[in-house]
Design an enzyme around this catalytic site. Structure first.
Site, PDB file in Angstrom:
ATOM      1  CG  ASP A  26      -6.457   7.034   7.276  1.00 36.73           C
ATOM      2  OD1 ASP A  26      -6.033   7.264   6.134  1.00 36.73           O
ATOM      3  OD2 ASP A  26      -5.983   7.557   8.291  1.00 36.73           O
ATOM      4  CB  THR A  27     -11.751   3.696   9.501  1.00 36.60           C
ATOM      5  OG1 THR A  27     -10.519   3.469  10.176  1.00 36.60           O
ATOM      6  CG2 THR A  27     -12.587   2.432   9.564  1.00 36.60           C
TER       7      THR A  27
END
Length: 407
Positions: free
Chosen positions: A174-175
């Protein structure tokens, strides 16, 4: 305070959990005005971004929330209702950047696809983060960061050889997608600035399509070229760095130490420091290819030195020899490290209910237009009235919308 790099930039965030909101948080740290849209509380739901309830809570709210939503405003709005979507469209008509991470097709179903929104705001930049992207045969599949890490090739490389692949411990997929999204927004803003004209004073906007799995795959270094050229399938290697030697974690009497002795001159200094001049002067080990051929021998030599010494003693040796190395930090080590403090990477914030906690500082460090934490994370819907007032919604209209459950 110095002017911030993104001061004056207006952003509407429709995302939830991690990928979209982390991108918005990063932009907000540098001055962007971020309005986060969250579902309102109902009789059957507390409302808000689900991240508000993830992991450890204080008075019912996650402390993670204090990091992810700093510098943002919160508007509670039900996008399932037409009136809620109409309000969001009014906000988007006056914004610079829209961030969303819904399943592809959701925005179109709501009448908020890029072409529809750009018709009234041609300068709009729309960041869309999804598991597999807005096109392709997998576009309609649900996607989470952990799945993206597996599909992107990362999960296969994590862990010990021959054992079940493990996750890295944080939501890295996600990051990575968030950071690629931030890059996309900044690129699109530069293009928009370069295309301003009298006919279109804002410039030309565009859509940014970020897929979680592609963001992971983009950082997989030589994985694909090695397969393409040699048919080599890279496998998990534990703490070692395959093809680069010596670089590994080595056991000490009280823990582990990481040693990166893989530069040619660094290697010589390391071998001399551990009393292995024979290896330091061996012509076969003068460059990386030769060291890779004898990596087990080198690992054994370093391990023989470290296993009878403390982590502190080994680190002192590495520092004296100017060899990169370090301990494996826990969060306690991070919180107590003076370098983190000196770099302002640990900062204190106070939540809406008065809890003072330490959170990560701001990255990157800009010399002229640094980032700042100017607002604590908002309570659900804290800014609904003021944001709606700014776009011309009257107090009576707000009251009526609340009565109908739109707000």
């Amino acid at each position: 305070m110095n002017t911030q790099a993104l001061q004056g930039l207006k952003i509407v965030e429709l995302g939830q959990l991690i990928a979209g909101p982390f991108a918005a948080k990063t932009l907000a740290d540098f001055g962007a005005d971020v309005i986060k849209i969250e579902p309102p509380a109902t009789q059957s739901s507390d409302g808000g971004d689900p991240l508000r309830k993830w992991r450890l809570l204080h008075n019912g709210t996650s402390v993670w929330w204090q990091v992810q939503s700093r510098n943002k405003k919160s508007v509670a709005l039900d996008l399932r209702q037409a009136e809620g979507r109409d309000i969001v469209k009014r906000l988007i008509a006056e914004t610079d950047v829209l961030i969303e991470n819904f399943k592809p097709g959701t925005m179109e179903k709501w009448g908020m696809g890029y072409d529809q929104l750009a018709a009234t705001n041609p300068g709009l930049i729309m960041l869309r983060v999804s598991g597999y992207g807005q096109t392709g045969p997998y576009k309609n599949k649900p996607g989470f960061g952990v799945v993206a890490e597996a599909m992107g090739g990362l999960r296969h490389l994590t862990g010990e050889p021959g054992r079940v692949p493990v996750r890295v411990g944080v939501s890295l997929g996600d990051t990575l997608a968030s950071l690629h999204g931030v890059i996309g927004v900044l690129l699109a803003l530069n293009h928009r600035n370069n295309t301003r004209s009298d006919a279109n004073p804002k410039g030309v906007g565009q859509m940014i399509d970020v897929a979680l799995y592609e963001s992971v795959f983009n950082v997989m270094e030589s994985l694909l070229p090695e397969y393409s050229a040699f048919g080599a399938v890279r496998e998990a290697a534990g703490s070692a760095l395959p093809g680069i030697a010596p670089s590994n974690a080595y056991s000490c009497v009280d823990g582990y130490v990481l040693v990166a002795g893989n530069g040619d001159s660094i290697f010589k200094r390391l071998m001399t420091a551990i009393g292995r001049d024979d290896l330091a002067t061996d012509p076969e080990l003068a460059s990386n290819p030769g060291r890779v051929e004898r990596v087990m021998e080198l690992d054994d030599a370093i391990a023989a030195y470290t296993r009878s010494r403390s982590v502190a003693d080994v680190l002192a040796m590495l520092d004296a020899a100017d060899v990169p190395g370090g301990r494996i930090y826990t969060v306690k080590d991070i919180a107590e490290d003076p370098h983190y403090r000196a770099r302002e990477m640990i900062v204190s914030v106070t939540s809406a209910d008065g809890l003072t906690i330490e959170t990560p500082g701001i990255v990157p460090k800009l010399s002229v237009t640094p980032g700042a934490i100017s607002r604590r994370a908002p309570t659900l819907g804290e800014d609904t009235n003021s944001v709606l007032r700014d776009i011309g919604v009257t107090a009576d209209q707000v009251a009526a919308l609340r009565a109908r459950g739109v707000l």
